[in-house]
Design a protein around this motif. Structure first.
Motif, PDB file in Angstrom:
ATOM      1  N   GLY A  49       6.444   5.787 -13.338  1.00  0.00           N
ATOM      2  CA  GLY A  49       7.725   5.242 -13.780  1.00  0.00           C
ATOM      3  C   GLY A  49       7.788   4.961 -15.267  1.00  0.00           C
ATOM      4  O   GLY A  49       8.782   5.270 -15.937  1.00  0.00           O
ATOM      5  N   ILE A  68      11.490   1.362  -6.466  1.00  0.00           N
ATOM      6  CA  ILE A  68      10.487   2.410  -6.316  1.00  0.00           C
ATOM      7  C   ILE A  68      10.377   2.727  -4.833  1.00  0.00           C
ATOM      8  O   ILE A  68      10.140   1.829  -4.019  1.00  0.00           O
ATOM      9  CB  ILE A  68       9.104   1.965  -6.848  1.00  0.00           C
ATOM     10  N   ALA A 122       4.878   3.066  -9.849  1.00  0.00           N
ATOM     11  CA  ALA A 122       5.697   2.389 -10.857  1.00  0.00           C
ATOM     12  C   ALA A 122       4.972   2.327 -12.191  1.00  0.00           C
ATOM     13  O   ALA A 122       5.552   2.609 -13.253  1.00  0.00           O
ATOM     14  CB  ALA A 122       6.059   0.987 -10.381  1.00  0.00           C
TER      15      ALA A 122
END
Length: 551
Positions: free
Chosen positions: A314, A517, A310
């Protein structure tokens, strides 16, 4: 992150969850006709035909976004309810763009007018509020266009991509939703979970909280788009803190975040999970403190790996247009990594907002249309380790002139920008968790290390909360505390991860833009583990009050 109640914090959370993307439940048909939608469409037509100031171009684009939020927030601590607050708000955001798709009045941070509007369905009252907000937004856009043009001339800046991407209009009128909340059911669950504090007199906090919301959204644009959708969001959270004898602060928490209330744990399950959480705090108090620096193999559980992906992937696959004059295709660590390797070749990453579950578990990043009226789509971001795409909304970036349906607003008051939906990490060479542990031990043996490290959970910043030494001699797992990572960054994720698991963890996140996630466990060939800051919090000066019956 503490869950102690603060009114301001709750109101901000209400807004931050307003665009949560979960499966719609408790659906109710819209009133016939839908007065809110009727008011928005009628005022949009009037604005398109009449909005024009002398010496100022007429808008080429307008949109209205209304987010209607009905939520409840309840908290308990030490076996008693601390608060229960029901909130209903309706947020309006009006956008007016002057210029054209190539260059318009929007600055890097975006423009627009935001207001809280009435919750009734009086069409005339709603239109009046839309009219005033549109007038303000138009005047704001006129000033912004002048300032932007002056800035571009001053620095002699080129504009390699358009300011706004054209899309085809869509019509999608989904059902509205209502909140499913029974105080008589949920408050006792919160009380009973936090009452478990009596088993451990050294606990300094034991809190539980629920945040339930029904969110109905309306979006109308001058291009002809009209979207109505509804979704629910249900979250439970428990958290407890304590201190070790040396003063080290220790915290554990567990969250449940779903889109269907029936998917939350039962009262018995919540009690069981809370008891397990409190038990780990006792073990942490007695655990050894990390005092030596270590560099070697480290195994991340799927839970811990999700936090790493993440933070390090991300945030960097978002196609955020740089500010005027700033180089790079996007902002972030992957700004110059297009078509380059950013992960080991065994990994591929996609973002797929079209799914509501993965491996039989709910995911929160599901939506049909994003907050700019574009249909969400599956995007292959990283293929065999190579970055092949970014998540893009209607603000183009170099090489990506069109939206791929990932324009999402962090709160109803904010302009949409590129955001995650369901980020899914997969591996082409997955091993079982047992095989990964054996591989960790084997690597340690080859390097004459007495132990390696296994990370079970981390906080959102990837600082370990449950960390174990895996002893090479017998495979024993020893819980330790007081450690942090050095060099856990994009470089380490790209070059030092050598294996992945066949397990899956789904990290449902609600802060900012609700998303998920999906990650396997991962094995780092080399990572540095070192003692954390040795400063300690001051312990209470005298013992906690005795539990009933224990003087």
């Amino acid at each position: 992150m503490t869950i102690r109640f603060k009114l301001l914090g709750f109101l901000l959370l209400v807004l931050s969850l307003a665009l949560a993307s979960a499966s719609a439940q408790s659906a109710r048909p819209a009133a016939s006709p839908d007065q809110v939608l009727s008011a928005m469409q009628a005022e949009m037509q009037r604005s398109k035909s009449q909005l024009k100031l002398e010496d100022v171009p007429a808008p080429y684009y307008l949109d209205y976004r209304i987010t209607d939020i009905d939520g409840v927030d309840a908290q308990a601590t030490f076996g008693a309810v601390r608060s229960e607050i029901r909130t209903r708000i309706r947020v309006l955001r009006v956008v007016v763009r002057i210029g054209d798709y190539k260059q318009d009045s929007f600055f890097h941070q975006g423009e627009g007018v935001v207001d809280l509007i009435s919750q009734g369905d009086d069409v005339l009252a709603l239109r009046h509020q839309l009219w005033l907000a549109t007038d303000r937004a138009y005047k704001q856009a006129a000033e912004a266009l002048t300032a932007k043009q002056a800035q571009l001339k001053q620095f002699n800046l080129e504009q390699p991509v358009d300011d706004f991407a054209h899309v085809e209009p869509v019509q999608s009128l989904g059902d509205l939703v209502t909140l499913d909340y029974d105080s008589a059911r949920w408050l006792p669950m919160l009380r009973n979970a936090t009452k478990l504090y009596t088993a451990d007199p050294l606990l300094e906090s034991c809190d539980a909280r629920l945040t339930f919301q029904a969110i109905n959204r309306y979006f109308v644009s001058s291009e002809g788009t009209a979207i109505r959708s509804g979704q629910n969001f249900y979250q439970l959270q428990v958290e407890a803190t304590t201190q070790a004898a040396d003063g080290m602060a220790l915290a554990r928490s567990k969250e449940y975040a779903v889109g269907v209330v029936q998917q939350l744990p039962s009262a018995q399950e919540l009690q069981h999970d809370t008891a397990e959480l409190l038990a780990t705090l006792k073990k942490l108090r007695d655990a050894s403190v990390v005092t030596d620096e270590y560099r070697g193999p480290v195994l991340f559980s799927a839970d811990a790996a999700a936090a790493a992906f993440a933070n390090l992937v991300g945030e960097n696959v978002l196609g955020v247009k740089p500010a005027p004059g700033q180089p790079g295709r996007t902002s972030g660590a992957f700004a110059t990594s297009y078509k380059a390797r950013v992960l080991p070749e065994i990994f591929s990453v996609t973002d797929d907002p079209t799914i509501a579950s993965f491996a039989g578990q709910p995911v929160l990043g599901h939506y049909e249309y994003d907050d700019e009226g574009v249909k969400g789509s599956r995007v292959a971001l990283i293929e065999n380790g190579k970055l092949t795409n970014y998540l893009v909304g209607r603000t183009p970036i170099r090489d990506f002139p069109a939206s791929n349906g990932h324009g999402r607003a962090r709160i109803p008051a904010s302009p949409p920008g590129p955001g995650l939906g369901n980020l899914i990490v997969t591996s082409s060479a997955a091993l079982s968790p047992l095989e990964l542990k054996k591989k960790l031990i084997q690597l340690c043996q080859e390097r004459s290390l007495d132990y390696g490290y296994y990370v079970e959970t981390t906080d959102p910043e990837s600082t370990p909360r449950l960390l174990y030494r895996i002893w090479v001699k017998d495979g024993r797992e020893e819980l330790v505390r007081g450690a942090t990572f050095d060099g856990l960054d994009e470089h380490a994720l790209r070059n030092n991860v050598i294996a992945a698991g066949n397990d899956v963890f789904i990290d449902n996140r609600i802060l900012n833009i609700p998303h998920s996630i999906v990650s396997p466990s991962i094995l780092f060939d080399e990572l540095e583990v070192k003692p954390a800051d040795k400063s300690r919090d001051k312990s209470p000066e005298y013992p906690a009050p005795p539990v009933a019956g224990k003087q």
